[in-house]
Design an enzyme around this catalytic site. Structure first.
Site, short mmCIF file in Angstrom:
data_model
loop_
_atom_site.label_atom_id
_atom_site.label_comp_id
_atom_site.label_asym_id
_atom_site.label_seq_id
_atom_site.Cartn_x
_atom_site.Cartn_y
_atom_site.Cartn_z
N LYS A 283 45.73 21.81 105.22
CA LYS A 283 46.27 22.78 104.33
C LYS A 283 46.57 24.19 105.05
O LYS A 283 46.09 24.40 106.11
CB LYS A 283 44.97 23.25 103.66
CG LYS A 283 45.01 23.93 102.39
CD LYS A 283 43.75 24.07 101.53
CE LYS A 283 43.95 23.08 100.26
NZ LYS A 283 42.49 23.30 99.23
N GLU A 369 31.80 17.68 87.94
CA GLU A 369 31.21 18.53 86.80
C GLU A 369 30.14 17.76 86.10
O GLU A 369 29.00 18.20 85.59
CB GLU A 369 31.96 19.18 85.97
CG GLU A 369 32.71 20.44 86.55
CD GLU A 369 34.09 20.08 87.40
OE1 GLU A 369 34.31 18.74 87.32
OE2 GLU A 369 34.54 20.73 87.91
N ARG A 397 34.51 19.00 80.90
CA ARG A 397 34.27 17.67 81.58
C ARG A 397 32.93 16.95 81.18
O ARG A 397 32.75 15.90 81.32
CB ARG A 397 34.50 17.51 83.04
CG ARG A 397 35.96 17.44 83.41
CD ARG A 397 36.43 15.94 83.77
NE ARG A 397 37.94 15.83 83.67
CZ ARG A 397 38.49 15.85 85.11
NH1 ARG A 397 37.83 16.01 86.01
NH2 ARG A 397 39.83 15.56 84.90
#
Ligand SMILES: Cc1ncc(C[n+]2csc(CCOP(=O)(O)OP(=O)(O)O)c2C)c(N)n1
Ligand SMILES: CC(=O)[C@@H](O)[C@H](O)COP(=O)(O)O
Ligand SMILES: [Mg+2]
Length: 647
Positions: A283, A369, A397
Site C-alpha cells: 500500500k 461487523e 451488515r
C-alpha cells in the site's frame, strides 16, 4: 505526450513493451499523487495496485470479461486505463465517483463500497456466463487481504471450487493491511505464505511444468499440488488454506512485477476452473510519505502536500469521533467492564485511543461487523459491556445479529455509529442513512442521537449504563458544530431548545438537525407562526413527553438526517395515533433513494434538508392549509405537498 495520455482503453495496453509498461506504471503513480493530493481519496490503496491493474487489463478483455473490485476504493488505476484519465473531479458533486460506477463506464461492475462482496459477485457472474452459453467470458475478482477477513468471502469460496469449469480468477491483493495491519488467522496464513522463499520457488517451477501438459497435466498437478500443500503444511505449520478448499492456488507473486503478474494471470486464465492468484503488494508503493505512514499508509487522505504528504486540511475544532474517543477512555477508566470492538477501523472510529490506554480491552475483529455484534453479545453474557464502534452504513451488515443475538437476549451492548447521515464524497453506499429505519424495529433497542458534543458525552454515559438492552449512539462525520443549550429539560430527558407562546408547530429534531430546527423556528416566527423546538436526545423509543406535547400543537414536524421511510418521524406518527393524538405530522428527512457522491452541503440542498426549504414548506402547510387547532385537528395536510413531507 505521456504514455498514459495514449491509453484510451485497455486494448491500448497490448502493444506496449516491457519498458513501456514500466514507464506507464511510473506515469500512473505520478498522476495519482498529483491528482489525489488535490482531491483527496484512497491514495495508498491505488498506489499499491498499479502493476496489478495494468496486468489485469492486458490479460483479460474488459468489458467482455468482468472485473470486480472488492470495496472498490482501489479502482482509480482501472478508471485511468478505461478512458477516464482525468481524475480531477473525483468524489465531487457531478464528478467521477471514488468507486466503480456503471453510469461512468461499461468497464465498471460493482458500485458498492461495502467490503467482502466481490467473490459472491464473481461466483454469480461466472455461473450466469456458463449457464447462458458465455462460458468463454472470464470473471476476475480483486480482493484485498482485509476484505478476506469478511465472512462473505468464505461463504463464496465455499461455493467456488475447481470441480467446475467456470472461468473465475480471484486475485488476492495482499498488502498486509486494512487500515492497520490485517488481523487474525487469515493474515497470519497469508503472511507465512508470502515469506516462505522455498515455497515460492518450488511452487512456481512445479506449476509451470504441469501447466505445459494441458488439462491432463493440470488434473495430475492438482493431485500433486494437494499433496505438496499437505506436505509443506506439515513443515510450515500453516494449513494451506486454498488447497483444502479445493481451489487451485498460484503464488505468491510479486504484485509490482507486471511481467510476473501477467504470467500468473495468463496461467490462471487458461486453467479452465476457478483459480486464486496471490499477489503481494505494498500500500502506498512508490510514494515515500504513504509508505512510511505507520497509521494506515495513506489509506484515505484529504488534500495533502504532494511533496511532503502533510495534510493541508487542518481544523482546530474537535471531531465527533475525537469527542467519542476521549469520553470512552474516560468511561473505561471508571468502568472496568467496558471493552471496545472495531471492524478493522480502529483509528477511523476513534477506538485507537482506548486501545492505547487499555490494549487488552479493545478487539479488532477484521472487516466482520456481523461477528463483531454477536461476539459482543457473548462478551455481555460474560459480564462485560462491549462498545461496538462502526460506521453507520456498515451496521446494515449486522442487522440480524443486533436483532437475534443482542436484542433477543437483552444484551447490554452499545453500538456507536459514526458517519451517521449524509457523509458526502464516498457516495451512496457510504451515507449512513438507514440505521434509524432498520434499527428502530428491534424490540427493546434504545437509540440516541446527540445534537452536539456535550450531549454526545452525556448520552454515551447513559448508553453504557444500560445492561439489559442494545443501545445505539449515532453521530455524523466531521467536526462537531455549535452547542445548543436547552431552555428546559422535561422529566423524561427531552430538551426544549426553543419555545413559542403560539402552539402552531412543534419541531422534533434528531441529533445535529437541532441547528436546522432552530433556524426553521426563527423563520416561522418571522411569518407569525409559533414554533417550538425539542430534541428528544433518545429518539427510540419516542419519549412520552413528545407525544403529550404534540397534542398541544397544530402540526408536528420531525427533522432527521436519515431516510424518511421508517424513520423517527414515522415512529412519532404511529405513537401519536396510538395515543389518540391526531395532530398532523410531517416527516422531513432524506428520500428513500441512493444519493450520489458530492459534498454534504450540496446533497442536503438537493434533497431539501435545509432551513430555507423546510421553513418554506411548513409555512405553506400552516398558512395554506388553514390547519385547525391541534385540539380538534383531524384533517391531514393537502395532498401534493412537497416531496420532503409525508402527512
Ligand atoms: C463492510 C465494510 N466494513 C468496513 C469498510 C471500511 N473499509 C474500507 S476499505 C477497508 C480496508 C480494506 O482492506 P483491504 O481489503 O486489504 O484493501 P486495501 O485497502 O488494503 O487495498 C475498510 C475496513 C468497508 N468498506 N466495508
Ligand atoms: C472505503 C471505505 O469504506 C473507507 O475507507 C471510507 O472511504 C472512509 O471514509 P471516511 O473518510 O469518512 O473515514
Ligand atoms: Mg489490504
Amino acid at each position: 505526450m505521456t504514455l498514459l495520455e495514449t491509453i484510451s482503453g485497455p486494448r491500448d495496453l497490448d502493444a506496449l513493451s516491457p519498458e513501456q509498461l514500466e514507464q506507464l506504471a511510473r506515469e500512473v503513480r505520478e498522476y495519482l499523487v498529483a491528482s489525489v493530493s488535490k482531491t483527496g481519496g484512497h491514495l495508498g490503496p491505488n498506489l499499491g495496485v498499479v502493476e496489478l491493474t495494468i496486468a489485469i487489463h492486458r490479460v483479460f478483455d474488459s468489458p467482455r470479461d468482468a472485473i470486480v473490485f472488492d470495496t472498490g476504493h482501489q479502482s482509480y488505476v482501472h478508471k485511468l486505463l478505461t478512458g477516464r484519465r482525468d481524475l480531477s473531479s473525483l468524489r465531487t458533486t457531478g464528478g467521477l465517483a471514488g468507486y466503480p460506477q456503471r453510469s461512468e463506464s461499461v468497464h465498471d461492475v460493482v458500485e458498492s463500497s461495502h467490503a467482502s462482496s466481490s467473490l459472491s459477485w464473481a461466483d454469480g457472474i461466472s455461473k450466469a456466463f456458463e449457464m447462458t452459453g458465455q462460458g468463454d467470458r472470464h470473471v476476475v475478482a480483486v480482493v484485498g487481504d482485509g476484505a478476506l477477513t469478511g465472512g462473505m468471502t468464505w461463504e463464496a469460496l465455499n461455493n467456488i471450487s475447481d470441480d467446475n469449469t467456470r472461468n473465475l480468477v480471484v486475485i488476492v491483493n495482499d498488502n498486509g493491511r486494512s487500515y492497520a495491519p490485517t488481523i487474525g488467522g487469515m493474515a497470519r496464513f497469508l503472511s507465512s505464505v508470502r515469506t516462505r522463499p522455498s515455497y515460492r520457488s518450488l511452487h512456481e517451477s512445479s506449476s509451470r511444468a504441469f501447466d505445459k501438459l494441458g488439462s491432463p497435466g493440470r488434473a495430475f498437478y492438482r493431485g500433486v499440488r494437494g499433496g505438496l500443500h499437505g506436505f509443506l503444511s506439515r513443515f510450515s505449520g500453516n494449513e494451506a488454506l486454498y488447497s483444502n478448499l479445493d481451489i487451485k492456488y498460484i503464488g505468491p507473486v510479486d504484485g509490482h512485477d507486471e511481467h510476473a503478474v501477467e504470467a500468473a494471470l495468463r496461467q490462471a486464465k487458461s486453467y479452465g476452473a476457478p483459480v486464486i492468484v496471490h499477489a503481494i503488494t505494498e500500500k502506498g508503493r512508490g510514494y515515500e510519505p504513504a509508505r512510511r505512514d505507520a497509521a494506515d499508509q495513506f489509506h484515505a487522505v484529504g488534500q495533502i502536500d504532494p511533496e511532503t504528504g502533510e495534510s493541508l486540511e487542518t481544523s482546530s475544532a474537535p471531531s465527533w469521533t475525537g469527542v467519542f474517543a476521549d469520553e470512552l477512555v474516560s468511561l473505561a477508566e471508571q468502568n472496568p467492564r467496558l471493552v471496545g470492538i472495531t471492524a478493522a477501523m480502529l483509528r477511523p472510529t476513534g477506538l485507537h485511543r482506548m486501545a492505547e490506554r487499555f490494549p487488552s480491552r479493545v478487539f479488532d475483529v477484521g472487516i466482520a461487523e456481523q461477528h463483531a455484534a454477536t461476539s459482543a453479545a457473548g462478551l455481555a453474557f460474560g459480564g462485560l459491556h462491549p462498545v461496538v464502534a462502526v460506521y453507520a452504513t456498515f451496521i446494515n451488515r449486522a442487522f440480524d445479529q443486533v436483532l437475534m443475538d443482542v436484542a433477543l437476549h437483552k444484551a447490554g451492548v452499545t453500538f456507536v455509529l459514526d458517519r451517521a447521515g449524509v457523509t458526502g464524497p464516498d457516495g451512496p453506499s457510504h451515507h449512513g442513512v438507514w440505521d434509524l429505519s432498520i434499527l428502530q424495529v428491534v424490540p427493546g433497542i434504545r437509540i440516541a442521537a446527540p445534537r452536539d458534543s456535550v450531549r454526545l458525552v452525556e448520552e454515551l454515559g447513559e448508553a453504557v449504563a444500560v445492561d439489559d438492552a442494545p443501545t445505539v449512539l449515532r453521530f455524523p462525520k466531521g467536526t462537531v458544530g455549535t452547542e445548543y443549550d436547552a431552555v428546559r429539560r422535561l422529566d423524561d430527558g427531552v430538551d426544549v431548545l426553543a419555545e413559542s407562546e403560539r402552539k402552531d408547530v412543534l419541531l422534533v429534531t434528531v441529533g445535529p438537525m437541532a441547528g436546522i430546527g432552530l433556524e426553521v423556528a426563527q423563520r416561522l416566527e418571522a411569518q407569525g407562526i409559533g414554533a417550538t423546538v425539542v430534541d428528544p436526545r433518545w429518539v427510540v423509543p419516542v419519549p412520552r413527553s413528545v407525544v403529550d406535547l404534540s397534542a398541544e400543537y397544530r402540526i408536528v414536524v420531525s427533522i432527521e438526517d436519515g431516510i424518511r421511510v421508517g424513520g423517527i418521524g414515522t415512529r412519532i406518527r404511529q405513537d401519536l395515533r396510538e395515543a389518540g393524538v391526531d395532530t398532523a405530522v410531517t416527516e422531513i428527512g432524506l428520500p428513500d433513494e441512493f444519493l450520489d457522491h458530492g459534498s454534504r452541503g450540496d446533497i442536503l440542498e438537493r434533497v431539501g434538508l435545509t432551513p430555507q426549504h423546510i421553513a418554506r414548506d411548513v409555512t405553506a402547510m400552516v398558512l395554506g392549509s388553514k390547519l385547525p387547532h391541534a385540539r380538534n385537528a383531524g384533517a391531514d395536510l393537502p395532498a401534493g405537498s412537497s416531496p420532503q413531507q409525508r402527512v
